[in-house]
Motif scaffolding. Sequence first.
Motif: not given
Length: 293
Positions: A245-246, A257
């Motif tokens: 999840k960036a 992330a």
Amino acid sequence: MKALYDLPAPAKLNLFLHITGRRDDGYHLLQSIFMLIDWCDTLHVELRHDGQLTREDLTTELPADDLILRAARALQTHAAPGQGAHIGVEKHVPAQAGMGGGSSDAATCLLALNRLWNLNLPLSQLAQIGLKLGADVPFFLGGHHAWVEGIGEEITPVTLPPARFAVVKPTEGLDTRLIFSADDLERSTPVAIISGFAADSEQLEARNLGNQVFDFGHNDLQPVAQRLCPAVTDAIEWLGAQGLKARMTGSGSSVFAKLLQGPHEAELVEAPAGWQVRQCSNLAVHPLVGWAT
């Protein structure tokens, strides 16, 4: 020759960045957590006795009059006549990345010359000099992860758990001024409260923040950045395809992330040509913490 070698200038990541308003003078009010990481530039500083300030670019060519030389000139007004310096710079932190590389270089320069010239200026005075150079410079001088507010000058040290991150800088960079001048920039995110993350809300300094802070909030600059620089979206999607999840850091084009820690930490797939990709750890403190009282 008196000299100080191998002085680190670490980059930072913004775990989140909220714009909560705008002052009458045009400066934006923000809230963020700035986190020091082990992606560093390196400075080498040698004493000169002719009053000259010179810089040698040992890796990447820098602008002729960058923040390092500006910081040196600002501090030289406090030095004895004839005190100068030659500064070698190993530049590794990319420009226009939102990682504070130039500000960190300026902070390391101030700390080094304060010692090399035997000025012994306190940290508070160096921070006043640094703030005139850039809003992020006082943070790097402070030497700790920090909850940052105002225009960047209100700094509260915090303690973060050790963690590792994938940091990606696409080929393209981003000009901070273009983002902050955009009409569609969100400027009214509700104000957050630091005690909501502190393990002990009675502490005023060195608050202990748990792992939940890595997932908190967002970067208000990211939608504008993605419009101006599609490579930001490409980098976010590249990390997303690997289960990460960036989000964007700061006001540049880099994204990051949090990585899963442990023996099964996965290697990242090969990045597109021209991208800079590193797996970084956050630092406990700045390597030069304590260099000014």
